[in-house]
Design a protein around this motif. Structure first.
Motif, PDB file in Angstrom:
ATOM      1  N   LYS A 439      43.123  40.807  32.168  1.00  0.00           N
ATOM      2  CA  LYS A 439      42.685  41.356  33.450  1.00  0.00           C
ATOM      3  C   LYS A 439      41.312  42.018  33.325  1.00  0.00           C
ATOM      4  CE  LYS A 439      45.657  43.850  35.728  1.00  0.00           C
ATOM      5  NZ  LYS A 439      46.731  44.834  35.954  1.00  0.00           N
ATOM      6  N   ASN A 440      41.124  42.763  32.246  1.00  0.00           N
ATOM      7  CA  ASN A 440      39.837  43.409  32.026  1.00  0.00           C
ATOM      8  C   ASN A 440      38.739  42.378  31.821  1.00  0.00           C
ATOM      9  OD1 ASN A 440      39.668  46.553  31.656  1.00  0.00           O
ATOM     10  ND2 ASN A 440      41.693  45.957  30.955  1.00  0.00           N
ATOM     11  N   ALA A 441      39.017  41.351  31.060  1.00  0.00           N
ATOM     12  CA  ALA A 441      38.020  40.308  30.820  1.00  0.00           C
ATOM     13  C   ALA A 441      37.624  39.641  32.137  1.00  0.00           C
ATOM     14  CB  ALA A 441      38.570  39.279  29.837  1.00  0.00           C
ATOM     15  N   LEU A 442      38.609  39.381  32.979  1.00  0.00           N
ATOM     16  CA  LEU A 442      38.329  38.760  34.267  1.00  0.00           C
ATOM     17  C   LEU A 442      37.510  39.689  35.154  1.00  0.00           C
ATOM     18  CD1 LEU A 442      38.648  36.491  36.302  1.00  0.00           C
ATOM     19  CD2 LEU A 442      40.940  37.369  36.851  1.00  0.00           C
ATOM     20  N   PHE A 443      37.866  40.960  35.162  1.00  0.00           N
ATOM     21  CA  PHE A 443      37.128  41.933  35.962  1.00  0.00           C
ATOM     22  C   PHE A 443      35.661  41.955  35.557  1.00  0.00           C
ATOM     23  CE2 PHE A 443      35.273  46.139  36.465  1.00  0.00           C
ATOM     24  CZ  PHE A 443      35.476  46.376  37.808  1.00  0.00           C
ATOM     25  N   TRP A 444      35.391  42.080  34.248  1.00  0.00           N
ATOM     26  CA  TRP A 444      34.011  42.181  33.794  1.00  0.00           C
ATOM     27  C   TRP A 444      33.264  40.858  33.954  1.00  0.00           C
ATOM     28  CZ3 TRP A 444      32.349  46.647  34.205  1.00  0.00           C
ATOM     29  CH2 TRP A 444      33.103  47.767  33.846  1.00  0.00           C
ATOM     30  N   ALA A 445      33.974  39.746  33.841  1.00  0.00           N
ATOM     31  CA  ALA A 445      33.329  38.464  34.130  1.00  0.00           C
ATOM     32  C   ALA A 445      32.886  38.421  35.588  1.00  0.00           C
ATOM     33  CB  ALA A 445      34.285  37.308  33.828  1.00  0.00           C
ATOM     34  N   ALA A 450      30.573  35.806  37.782  1.00  0.00           N
ATOM     35  CA  ALA A 450      31.328  34.585  37.483  1.00  0.00           C
ATOM     36  C   ALA A 450      31.438  33.707  38.731  1.00  0.00           C
ATOM     37  CB  ALA A 450      32.723  34.943  36.974  1.00  0.00           C
ATOM     38  N   PRO A 451      31.201  32.409  38.629  1.00  0.00           N
ATOM     39  CA  PRO A 451      31.302  31.508  39.778  1.00  0.00           C
ATOM     40  C   PRO A 451      32.712  31.487  40.361  1.00  0.00           C
ATOM     41  CG  PRO A 451      30.156  30.439  37.959  1.00  0.00           C
ATOM     42  CD  PRO A 451      30.741  31.705  37.408  1.00  0.00           C
ATOM     43  N   THR A 452      32.799  31.296  41.669  1.00  0.00           N
ATOM     44  CA  THR A 452      34.096  31.249  42.350  1.00  0.00           C
ATOM     45  C   THR A 452      35.003  30.190  41.745  1.00  0.00           C
ATOM     46  OG1 THR A 452      33.144  32.056  44.421  1.00  0.00           O
ATOM     47  CG2 THR A 452      35.205  30.819  44.575  1.00  0.00           C
ATOM     48  N   ALA A 453      34.440  29.057  41.365  1.00  0.00           N
ATOM     49  CA  ALA A 453      35.253  27.971  40.803  1.00  0.00           C
ATOM     50  C   ALA A 453      35.947  28.410  39.523  1.00  0.00           C
ATOM     51  CB  ALA A 453      34.379  26.746  40.541  1.00  0.00           C
ATOM     52  N   ILE A 458      41.246  30.299  36.927  1.00  0.00           N
ATOM     53  CA  ILE A 458      42.164  31.267  36.322  1.00  0.00           C
ATOM     54  C   ILE A 458      43.324  31.555  37.264  1.00  0.00           C
ATOM     55  CG2 ILE A 458      42.360  33.662  35.547  1.00  0.00           C
ATOM     56  CD1 ILE A 458      39.442  33.401  34.556  1.00  0.00           C
ATOM     57  N   TYR A 459      43.026  31.693  38.551  1.00  0.00           N
ATOM     58  CA  TYR A 459      44.075  31.968  39.530  1.00  0.00           C
ATOM     59  C   TYR A 459      45.135  30.861  39.527  1.00  0.00           C
ATOM     60  CZ  TYR A 459      46.404  32.824  43.970  1.00  0.00           C
ATOM     61  OH  TYR A 459      47.357  33.058  44.924  1.00  0.00           O
ATOM     62  N   ARG A 460      44.685  29.626  39.464  1.00  0.00           N
ATOM     63  CA  ARG A 460      45.602  28.492  39.574  1.00  0.00           C
ATOM     64  C   ARG A 460      46.368  28.216  38.299  1.00  0.00           C
ATOM     65  NH1 ARG A 460      40.787  25.362  42.681  1.00  0.00           N
ATOM     66  NH2 ARG A 460      41.287  26.039  44.816  1.00  0.00           N
ATOM     67  N   THR A 461      45.799  28.574  37.155  1.00  0.00           N
ATOM     68  CA  THR A 461      46.469  28.258  35.889  1.00  0.00           C
ATOM     69  C   THR A 461      47.294  29.411  35.342  1.00  0.00           C
ATOM     70  OG1 THR A 461      44.491  28.911  34.634  1.00  0.00           O
ATOM     71  CG2 THR A 461      44.684  26.590  35.271  1.00  0.00           C
ATOM     72  N   ALA A 462      47.006  30.619  35.775  1.00  0.00           N
ATOM     73  CA  ALA A 462      47.722  31.776  35.237  1.00  0.00           C
ATOM     74  C   ALA A 462      49.151  31.832  35.773  1.00  0.00           C
ATOM     75  CB  ALA A 462      46.986  33.063  35.600  1.00  0.00           C
ATOM     76  N   GLU A 463      50.074  32.214  34.919  1.00  0.00           N
ATOM     77  CA  GLU A 463      51.470  32.383  35.329  1.00  0.00           C
ATOM     78  C   GLU A 463      51.769  33.849  35.648  1.00  0.00           C
ATOM     79  OE1 GLU A 463      54.000  30.771  32.354  1.00  0.00           O
ATOM     80  OE2 GLU A 463      53.234  28.721  32.561  1.00  0.00           O
ATOM     81  N   GLN A 470      44.534  40.034  40.093  1.00  0.00           N
ATOM     82  CA  GLN A 470      43.200  40.445  39.660  1.00  0.00           C
ATOM     83  C   GLN A 470      42.157  39.403  40.064  1.00  0.00           C
ATOM     84  OE1 GLN A 470      41.962  43.139  38.838  1.00  0.00           O
ATOM     85  NE2 GLN A 470      41.103  43.260  36.780  1.00  0.00           N
ATOM     86  N   ALA A 471      42.524  38.146  39.990  1.00  0.00           N
ATOM     87  CA  ALA A 471      41.606  37.073  40.383  1.00  0.00           C
ATOM     88  C   ALA A 471      41.270  37.186  41.872  1.00  0.00           C
ATOM     89  CB  ALA A 471      42.219  35.713  40.072  1.00  0.00           C
ATOM     90  N   ILE A 472      42.245  37.544  42.696  1.00  0.00           N
ATOM     91  CA  ILE A 472      41.976  37.732  44.127  1.00  0.00           C
ATOM     92  C   ILE A 472      41.001  38.874  44.338  1.00  0.00           C
ATOM     93  CG2 ILE A 472      43.019  38.409  46.332  1.00  0.00           C
ATOM     94  CD1 ILE A 472      45.583  36.960  45.419  1.00  0.00           C
ATOM     95  N   PHE A 473      41.194  39.946  43.598  1.00  0.00           N
ATOM     96  CA  PHE A 473      40.272  41.077  43.712  1.00  0.00           C
ATOM     97  C   PHE A 473      38.857  40.661  43.317  1.00  0.00           C
ATOM     98  CE2 PHE A 473      38.101  44.371  41.167  1.00  0.00           C
ATOM     99  CZ  PHE A 473      37.642  45.133  42.215  1.00  0.00           C
TER     100      PHE A 473
END
Length: 526
Positions: A439-445, A450-453, A458-463, A470-473
């Motif tokens: 989650k932290n890595a995604l936030f800082w990316a 980080a591009p929307t794609a 990450i949103y689509r592959t994460a379980e 976090q990806a939505i945020f």
């Protein structure tokens, strides 16, 4: 029944989101600004240089609820520029300078006048009226009413303090005769009511007024200030002597410097707070003698007070010499120095221009035998130095401590390079990583653009639901047309209710003109 309940929640969320969207420039914005202001204020008054700790606290606050999200970004920016803002300097300046009125232009701090405390006292209503007038800056009225307390109610419990508050009103009114009258009132209070609660403040105000008089050419006032600065260090005189030292430094720095140095040498006689203030005052214009004294206090012949040693170590950050750097390194490697002192040593080292600094910080950050918080501090300051991303990425692979890894993620994000962004996204995608780390890595990316794609991938592959939330945020913070499209798609098609609600909520924060119609569409199709 479950479908109806879920549908109702979706409609309610959409309605709430519409309200948020409509107020995005007013209530929501104001709330976020207020929250940011609050966090900035808390940072400004803190005496610690542990920016990594501040960032961690900020992140917890920010990710807990939407109202903290904007503040989180602001905290990150504040942490990144902490070295140049010099928070400890500002805090000490506020205590030493502003509290005694030596900030350059003539200005006054807000008064904290006690409320009335004896409703049966015959002067109670008069005191309340005088207090109100002084707070409203109606100085003439306040002067008159405080004088009436003494004239009409000499036995009142308010008489003792009336001298001080009337002197404050006269001082703020600012005329030459007003100053003279204020001095007389303060001296009368000290003679007649030595146990009044405001007597300590009165001593400081007396020196403050005398320094103003001295600057206007009053020789006897200048002599009084110098005498107060050179007086003994009895506990009940510390505030007065501190004010006198500050005033003397403003009036005659050459005359004040030897007295300040004497304060620091006579360690058994003066209070800790006075020595801290003396360090601050001397450090504003350091000369070779001051540098030697700082080295003594911090390292060679350490002051018995840890707070004083911390202040000396901090100000060595302004001494750009190899000798100072050697002293800071010795402090850092010392097994006897407290964590607060070592924390300031890390900061001070990071501020030096020497080629040795990067090596010192990197060696320290890589050591497993030092406290986690100190390693995090070292990593933070490494991240502020150019060309550090590659080292930080290699360090990440060599440590197992989650707190250290999270600090490395933030430090890597400071380079804001494509390579660092891609590396952060890899950490977010790595299923072997802890969820919080991902989650932290995604936030800082996301903070690095980080591009929307990539975020959608990450949103689509994460379980893990938390990671998807976090990806939505992160999408919401992107504020691009593509990100809004992605959130609307999630709001329409996502099967997990919590995620659908999150997407709708963040859409309500968007200023995209399409969002209001989309939310109405959701409500109609409820």
């Amino acid at each position: 029944m479950r479908f109806l309940k879920t549908g109702f929640v979706m409609v309610a969320t959409a309605v709430a989101a519409m309200g948020l969207n409509a107020q995005s420039g007013t209530n929501s914005g104001i709330a976020q600004q207020a929250r940011i202001a609050e966090l900035q204020s808390r940072l400004a008054v803190t005496q610690t240089l542990s920016s990594s700790r501040q960032l961690a606290v900020g992140q917890e606050l920010a990710m807990a609820r939407a109202s903290g999200m904007a503040a989180r970004t602001q905290l990150a920016a504040l942490g990144s520029s902490l070295a140049r803002q010099s928070l400890e300097s500002r805090a000490l300046a506020a205590r030493v300078g502003s509290s005694f009125g030596f900030s350059g232009a003539r200005s006054f701090e807000a008064l904290n006048i006690p409320e009335s405390w004896d409703a049966q006292d015959p002067a109670d209503s008069l005191y309340r009226a005088a207090r109100r007038a002084l707070n409203d800056r109606s100085y003439r009225a306040a002067i008159r009413m405080y004088s009436e307390i003494r004239a009409n109610h000499p036995s009142s419990t308010y008489v003792g303090d009336s001298y001080y508050w009337q002197a404050q009103a006269l001082f703020r009114q600012g005329g030459g005769s007003d100053m003279n009258q204020a001095v007389d009132l303060l001296r009368s209070q000290m003679d007649r009511y030595p146990d009044a609660p405001t007597v300590g403040d009165a001593r400081a105000l007396l020196v403050r007024i005398q320094s103003q008089q001295a600057q206007r050419g009053n020789a006897s006032a200048a002599a009084a200030v110098a005498q107060s600065a050179s007086s003994g260090c009895e506990d009940d005189e510390d505030s007065m002597r501190s004010a006198a030292l500050s005033a003397l430094l403003q009036m005659d720095s050459e005359r004040a410097a030897p007295i300040l140095r004497e304060v620091l040498r006579d360690r058994d006689e003066c209070s800790v707070e006075l020595r801290e203030q003396a360090i601050f005052l001397l450090a504003q214009n350091p000369d070779p003698e001051t540098v030697e004294l700082l080295l003594d206090l911090a390292h060679r012949n350490p002051d018995p007070s840890e707070k004083v040693r911390e202040a000396a170590v901090f100000w060595l950050s302004q001494v750009d010499s190899e000798e100072a750097l050697d002293a800071l390194l010795s402090i850092l490697e010392s097994g006897t120095a407290g964590e607060g002192i070592q924390e300031r040593a890390i900061f001070a080292i990071s501020q030096h221009d020497s080629d040795r600094v990067s090596r010192i910080l990197r060696d320290y950050a890589g050591r497993a035998d030092v406290p986690t918080e100190l390693r995090r501090n070292a990593i933070h300051w490494i991240g502020q130095r150019p060309g550090s991303a590659e080292f930080l990425r290699s360090l990440y692979n060599s440590v197992d401590d989650r707190e250290i890894r999270e600090q490395v993620l933030f430090a890597v994000s400071q380079s804001r390079s494509d390579e660092s962004r891609a590396w952060l996204l890899e950490r977010a995608l790595d299923t072997s990583e802890d969820t919080e780390v991902r989650k932290n890595a995604l936030f800082w990316a996301g903070q690095t653009g980080a591009p929307t794609a990539d975020v959608l991938r990450i949103y689509r592959t994460a379980e893990d639901v938390e990671l998807r939330e976090q990806a939505i945020f992160v999408l919401a913070q992107t504020r691009s047309t593509e990100a809004v499209d992605a959130m609307m798609d999630i709001a329409r098609n996502e099967e997990t209710r919590e995620l659908k609600e999150r997407a709708i909520f963040w859409l309500g924060q968007s200023r995209d003109p399409r969002v209001a119609e989309f939310l109405l569409e959701l409500i109609r199709g409820g």
